[in-house]
Design an enzyme around this catalytic site. Structure first.
Site, mmCIF file in Angstrom:
data_model
loop_
_atom_site.group_PDB
_atom_site.id
_atom_site.type_symbol
_atom_site.label_atom_id
_atom_site.label_comp_id
_atom_site.label_asym_id
_atom_site.label_seq_id
_atom_site.Cartn_x
_atom_site.Cartn_y
_atom_site.Cartn_z
ATOM 1 N N ARG A 164 0.846 -1.219 0.000
ATOM 2 C CA ARG A 164 0.000 0.000 0.000
ATOM 3 C C ARG A 164 0.877 1.263 0.000
ATOM 4 O O ARG A 164 0.577 2.247 0.692
ATOM 5 C CB ARG A 164 -0.944 0.023 1.214
ATOM 6 C CG ARG A 164 -1.950 -1.107 1.268
ATOM 7 C CD ARG A 164 -2.953 -1.050 0.121
ATOM 8 N NE ARG A 164 -4.027 -1.994 0.329
ATOM 9 C CZ ARG A 164 -3.984 -3.274 -0.060
ATOM 10 N NH1 ARG A 164 -2.935 -3.747 -0.699
ATOM 11 N NH2 ARG A 164 -5.011 -4.076 0.162
ATOM 12 N N SER A 243 -10.295 -0.705 3.543
ATOM 13 C CA SER A 243 -9.540 -0.905 4.788
ATOM 14 C C SER A 243 -9.024 0.447 5.259
ATOM 15 O O SER A 243 -8.397 1.167 4.489
ATOM 16 C CB SER A 243 -8.334 -1.813 4.550
ATOM 17 O OG SER A 243 -8.733 -3.073 4.104
ATOM 18 N N GLU A 339 -4.483 3.834 6.107
ATOM 19 C CA GLU A 339 -4.247 3.686 4.655
ATOM 20 C C GLU A 339 -4.606 4.975 3.904
ATOM 21 O O GLU A 339 -3.850 5.410 3.043
ATOM 22 C CB GLU A 339 -5.143 2.556 4.123
ATOM 23 C CG GLU A 339 -4.402 1.366 3.587
ATOM 24 C CD GLU A 339 -5.321 0.454 2.761
ATOM 25 O OE1 GLU A 339 -6.175 0.948 2.017
ATOM 26 O OE2 GLU A 339 -5.161 -0.759 2.874
HETATM 27 N N1 EPU Z 1 -10.750 -10.465 11.049
HETATM 28 C C1 EPU Z 1 -11.441 -10.496 12.248
HETATM 29 N N2 EPU Z 1 -12.382 -9.541 12.466
HETATM 30 C C2 EPU Z 1 -12.667 -8.570 11.586
HETATM 31 C C3 EPU Z 1 -11.958 -8.541 10.364
HETATM 32 C C4 EPU Z 1 -11.001 -9.490 10.113
HETATM 33 O O1 EPU Z 1 -11.217 -11.350 13.079
HETATM 34 O O2 EPU Z 1 -13.528 -7.746 11.879
HETATM 35 C C5 EPU Z 1 -9.737 -11.492 10.776
HETATM 36 C C6 EPU Z 1 -10.335 -12.662 10.025
HETATM 37 O O3 EPU Z 1 -10.106 -13.818 10.776
HETATM 38 C C7 EPU Z 1 -9.580 -12.756 8.728
HETATM 39 C C8 EPU Z 1 -8.393 -11.854 8.921
HETATM 40 O O4 EPU Z 1 -8.702 -10.950 9.994
HETATM 41 O O5 EPU Z 1 -9.130 -14.067 8.528
HETATM 42 C C9 EPU Z 1 -8.080 -11.039 7.687
HETATM 43 O O6 EPU Z 1 -9.255 -10.403 7.197
HETATM 44 P P1 EPU Z 1 -9.597 -10.365 5.630
HETATM 45 O O7 EPU Z 1 -9.330 -11.668 5.014
HETATM 46 O O8 EPU Z 1 -10.949 -9.755 5.485
HETATM 47 O O9 EPU Z 1 -8.503 -9.431 5.000
HETATM 48 P P2 EPU Z 1 -7.904 -8.089 5.547
HETATM 49 O O10 EPU Z 1 -6.526 -8.336 6.050
HETATM 50 O O11 EPU Z 1 -8.876 -7.479 6.470
HETATM 51 C C10 EPU Z 1 -6.796 -7.328 3.284
HETATM 52 C C11 EPU Z 1 -6.715 -6.040 2.528
HETATM 53 C C12 EPU Z 1 -7.988 -5.824 1.726
HETATM 54 C C13 EPU Z 1 -8.135 -6.970 0.761
HETATM 55 C C14 EPU Z 1 -8.171 -8.296 1.543
HETATM 56 C C15 EPU Z 1 -8.151 -9.496 0.632
HETATM 57 C C16 EPU Z 1 -5.308 -4.559 3.808
HETATM 58 C C17 EPU Z 1 -5.238 -3.399 4.768
HETATM 59 N N3 EPU Z 1 -6.526 -4.947 3.467
HETATM 60 O O12 EPU Z 1 -7.861 -7.188 4.214
HETATM 61 O O13 EPU Z 1 -7.816 -4.616 0.984
HETATM 62 O O14 EPU Z 1 -9.322 -6.839 -0.004
HETATM 63 O O15 EPU Z 1 -7.000 -8.411 2.390
HETATM 64 O O16 EPU Z 1 -6.916 -9.591 -0.004
HETATM 65 O O17 EPU Z 1 -4.270 -5.045 3.384
HETATM 66 C C18 EPU Z 1 -8.201 -2.269 1.088
HETATM 67 O O18 EPU Z 1 -6.977 -2.115 1.111
HETATM 68 O O19 EPU Z 1 -8.985 -1.273 1.095
HETATM 69 C C19 EPU Z 1 -8.761 -3.611 1.098
HETATM 70 C C20 EPU Z 1 -10.063 -3.836 1.198
#
Ligand code: EPU
Length: 343
Positions: A164, A243, A339
């Site tokens: 990012r 995010s 971000e």
């Molecule tokens: N989780 C929780 N509670 C929550 C949210 C997440 O426990 O409220 C845990 C879940 O267990 C999940 C883990 O956190 O397994 C990761 O969550 P998720 O798979 O939804 O992915 P993320 O890390 O939250 C990142 C990117 C997203 C992207 C997704 C899929 C960042 C900051 N965010 O989200 O990007 O779509 O992976 O690749 O790197 C963005 O940058 O705007 C964005 C949406």
């Protein structure tokens, strides 16, 4: 050239925050930008480049001259044995561009479907989702230096992409281009033969449920859209900037320390030996899911996304963000980094 005054920006930022641009100029092509920069009065003014407004928090009216990038156009530049090279104007909508590449038979961007914003904003924060980042499909971009009017082209190494992050997020004291460059066109290199990028739990689940072991690019596109729609709010209905925080990186020692206190923490090993923590989990663990400060809130289905519950100000969003940062720091000793760009 039309310089619009006191332009409402609510429809120009995905958070839907009410604010105005003191003055705004729509840039439809490079010649218009050059004309603007050639006028001494405009050239002297500070400028703010606005794409789809999907990664900003407006905390008040915008005083610098807003350049709204509306440069259009999509085309295949060349086809090699190993890749298609496709170009798009910076003002093209990102998701529409992804859908267009697939319809034309140039797959490779499908894992990044439905990311809000424009093509020109995509390299700024090296957008990414489901195992593919923009830098994995990037060829080069054209930009204009807003101070000198000079046009230049950057390759991937010159963009200094990180998680990012890119040269466009850093101030010009070192080699950064923040606030200094306006991206006009971006070229993508889409590798041949195409291969699905799988591996994320949500995608593995789709494969199991559907019984499809070798999804097509169109199938991947559909799955990604379904997954995102199920857990991320549609900015057209609920204002948000995706995010709100980056997933923090820690050393294995720091991670072991946190696991000792919170064994359920979600983390991923990175190739360089460091460990990425799920910021959404950290925020969720601090009890923030569904909570609000004024009209700004934490999305019920994904704690990493801050939302505008209706009429939120940028100040309310930032107060909520700071409260989240404080509680995550107090409990885990980790500083979350936002971000979006705060304007
Ligand atoms: N989780 C929780 N509670 C929550 C949210 C997440 O426990 O409220 C845990 C879940 O267990 C999940 C883990 O956190 O397994 C990761 O969550 P998720 O798979 O939804 O992915 P993320 O890390 O939250 C990142 C990117 C997203 C992207 C997704 C899929 C960042 C900051 N965010 O989200 O990007 O779509 O992976 O690749 O790197 C963005 O940058 O705007 C964005 C949406």
């Amino acid at each position: 050239m039309l310089i619009e005054k006191n332009v409402p920006l609510q429809a120009c930022n995905s958070f839907g925050i009410v604010a105005k641009a003191h003055c705004l100029v729509r840039i439809g092509n490079q010649a218009e930008l050059q004309r603007l920069l050639a006028e001494p009065e405009s050239a002297a003014q500070a400028k703010f480049v606005l794409g789809g407004g999907s990664n900003i928090v407006l905390t008040g009216d915008v005083k610098p001259m807003v350049l709204k990038v509306e440069i259009k156009g999509r085309r295949l530049i060349s086809e090699f044995a190993k890749a298609f090279v496709v170009e798009a104007g910076a003002g093209e909508n990102w998701h529409d561009f992804v859908a267009w590449t697939l319809a034309q038979g140039y797959p490779g961007l499908e894992n990044m479907a439905l990311i809000p914003g424009t093509v020109g904003a995509a390299p700024v924060q090296n957008i990414g989702a489901y195992g593919v980042e923009l830098q994995d499909r990037f060829d080069s971009l054209d930009a204009v230096d807003l101070q000198t009017g000079k046009e230049f082209t950057l390759n991937a190494a010159q963009c200094a992409f990180g998680y990012r992050d890119s040269v466009f997020k850093h101030q010009s004291t070192s080699l950064g281009l923040a606030g200094r460059a306006l991206i006009t066109r971006v070229r993508f290199s889409l590798p041949k033969p195409w291969k699905a990028v799988l591996g994320y739990a949500d995608l593995e689940r789709k494969m199991l449920e559907s019984g499809i072991a070798q999804p097509s690019a169109q199938q991947m596109f559909q799955w990604i859209c379904d997954i995102r729609r199920a857990k991320l709010p549609d900015p057209a209905l609920i204002g948000n900037a995706g995010s709100f925080f980056k997933n923090p990186t820690v050393t294995p020692e720091q991670c072991a320390d946190i696991i000792a206190r919170d064994p359920k923490i979600v983390y991923y090993h990175l190739a360089d030996g460091s460990i990425k923590l799920a910021a959404g989990w950290l925020i969720d663990a601090c009890g923030w899911k569904g909570k609000s400060v004024g009209n700004a809130g934490v999305y019920e289905k994904q704690a990493l996304v801050l939302v505008n519950r209706g009429g939120a100000t940028g100040g309310e969003v930032m107060t909520l963000a700071k409260a989240i940062q404080t509680s995550v720091y107090e409990r885990f000793g980790i500083r979350l980094e936002p971000e979006p760009v705060v304007v």
